[in-house]
Design an enzyme around this catalytic site. Structure first.
Site, PDB file in Angstrom:
ATOM      1  N   GLU A  64     -70.680  93.320 -17.906  1.00 36.19           N
ATOM      2  CA  GLU A  64     -71.852  93.677 -17.092  1.00 36.19           C
ATOM      3  C   GLU A  64     -71.829  95.122 -16.635  1.00 36.19           C
ATOM      4  O   GLU A  64     -72.866  95.805 -16.648  1.00 36.19           O
ATOM      5  CB  GLU A  64     -71.944  92.737 -15.878  1.00 36.19           C
ATOM      6  CG  GLU A  64     -72.355  91.324 -16.197  1.00 36.19           C
ATOM      7  CD  GLU A  64     -71.218  90.451 -16.713  1.00 36.19           C
ATOM      8  OE1 GLU A  64     -71.489  89.292 -17.091  1.00 36.19           O
ATOM      9  OE2 GLU A  64     -70.056  90.940 -16.744  1.00 36.19           O
ATOM     10  N   HIS A 133     -71.413  79.699  -9.677  1.00 26.25           N
ATOM     11  CA  HIS A 133     -72.655  79.944 -10.416  1.00 26.25           C
ATOM     12  C   HIS A 133     -73.884  79.483  -9.636  1.00 26.25           C
ATOM     13  O   HIS A 133     -74.919  79.198 -10.243  1.00 26.25           O
ATOM     14  CB  HIS A 133     -72.617  79.237 -11.770  1.00 26.25           C
ATOM     15  CG  HIS A 133     -71.567  79.742 -12.697  1.00 26.25           C
ATOM     16  ND1 HIS A 133     -70.259  79.347 -12.610  1.00 26.25           N
ATOM     17  CD2 HIS A 133     -71.625  80.629 -13.713  1.00 26.25           C
ATOM     18  CE1 HIS A 133     -69.552  79.963 -13.542  1.00 26.25           C
ATOM     19  NE2 HIS A 133     -70.350  80.741 -14.228  1.00 26.25           N
TER      20      HIS A 133
END
Length: 331
Positions: A64, A133
């Site tokens: 990322e 998550h």
């Protein structure tokens, strides 16, 4: 643009918005983890690789910090990148790029450089994805000057918010709630744009104001329906944007209803609900007939077990109970 209403899912609305952007501007491209061959972790980009090719639908490594940095560089070079981060917790790996580069470039260059970057990411709990998550981190990013933070809570906003974000010279973060992807609604005829400055009154009322965003919006609308059976009229405000925060619309509503409940899936401590409550206390305290109340997620990592996850997240029942307690309270 068709002038007839269109029935579609939130997921399809996001896909159509991306497709429109790619068709409208050759500078626009999509990059991120699994956006190409896999079609996106939540299926949003499915089919776009076949239509637009690998130059414009670019799969990236699981890195990322690297591909968000590449997106910033592309934006500085004049392109219009749409960067997808699979879930918002992964964005923390790119926090340096987002906060120290994307958000500051215009300021540090004296306005000579803009960063017209859009970063899309999934947010929220409710799908049993457990503690790593199921974050709701949009309130964190709303703390950072130089960013705009958008949270589409309806299919219509999911369909048309991206175009406004791409037209903005500032980096815009769009948080799409994972529970909303499968929801279906009609996009009203003639809707072609979303104002990135203004909140939206989704339901008018006179007795209490419910301030919310994202997946808490349908919960607030459902709570309003339940309260209406008892003769209570709740006004529901969809913030849509967490930065800039449209306090003018919120304050105007609260000054009419004189009661407010803020519903936020983020944790209560240091949340966007805390910011709204503080601003109302500063600017509209003497307009209130009852304390400011907040309904937020429990102060725990989001559990995996379904019954525990449901208990940890804001519920319709909690919203209704908060409103009823306000109606009985007096300052």
């Amino acid at each position: 643009m068709s002038q007839t209403p269109s029935l579609m899912t939130y997921r399809e609305a996001c896909r159509q918005a991306i497709r429109d952007a790619l068709l409208a501007d050759p500078r626009c491209f999509v990059m991120g983890e699994d956006v190409g061959k896999y079609g996106g972790c939540y299926g949003v980009t499915k089919g776009l690789l076949e239509e637009f090719g690998p130059q414009r639908i670019r799969d990236t490594p699981l890195a990322e910090n690297g591909f968000v940095g590449a997106g910033i560089g592309a934006a500085l070079a004049g392109l219009r990148p749409i960067v997808e981060i699979m879930t918002c917790n992964f964005s923390l790996l790119a926090l340096d790029q987002i906060m120290n580069n994307a958000a500051t470039f215009s300021h540090m260059s004296g306005g000579q450089w803009a960063v017209p970057l859009v970063i899309r990411m999934a947010t929220g709990g409710g799908r049993q994805l457990a503690a790593q998550h199921s974050h709701s981190l949009e309130g964190w990013y709303a703390h950072i000057p130089g960013l705009k933070v958008a949270v589409p809570g309806t299919v219509g906003d999911a369909r048309h918010m991206l175009a406004a974000a791409l037209a903005d010279p500032n980096p815009v973060l769009i948080f799409e709630h994972i529970v909303l992807y499968n929801t279906e609604d009609t996009v009203e005829a003639g809707l072609t744009a979303v104002d990135l400055q203004r909140a939206k009154v989704r339901l008018a009322g006179r007795d209490v104001t419910l301030v919310t965003y994202g997946n808490s919006l349908p919960k607030c609308l459902q709570a309003a329906q339940e309260l209406a059976r008892d003769g209570v009229e709740a006004e529901v405000i969809d913030l849509r944007m967490l930065r800039p925060l449209d306090m003018e619309t919120v304050s105007a509503s609260v000054c009419r209803t004189r009661r407010v409940v803020i519903v936020d899936e983020g944790w209560k401590s240091g949340s966007i609900s805390a910011e709204i409550a503080a601003r109302l206390a500063e600017d509209a305290l003497y307009e209130l007939d009852a304390p400011i109340l907040r309904v937020c997620s429990r102060e725990v990592p989001v559990p995996y077990a379904l019954h525990m996850e449901e208990a940890a997240l804001p519920s319709v029942q909690e919203i209704v109970a908060a409103v009823r307690s306000l109606l009985a309270a007096r300052i």
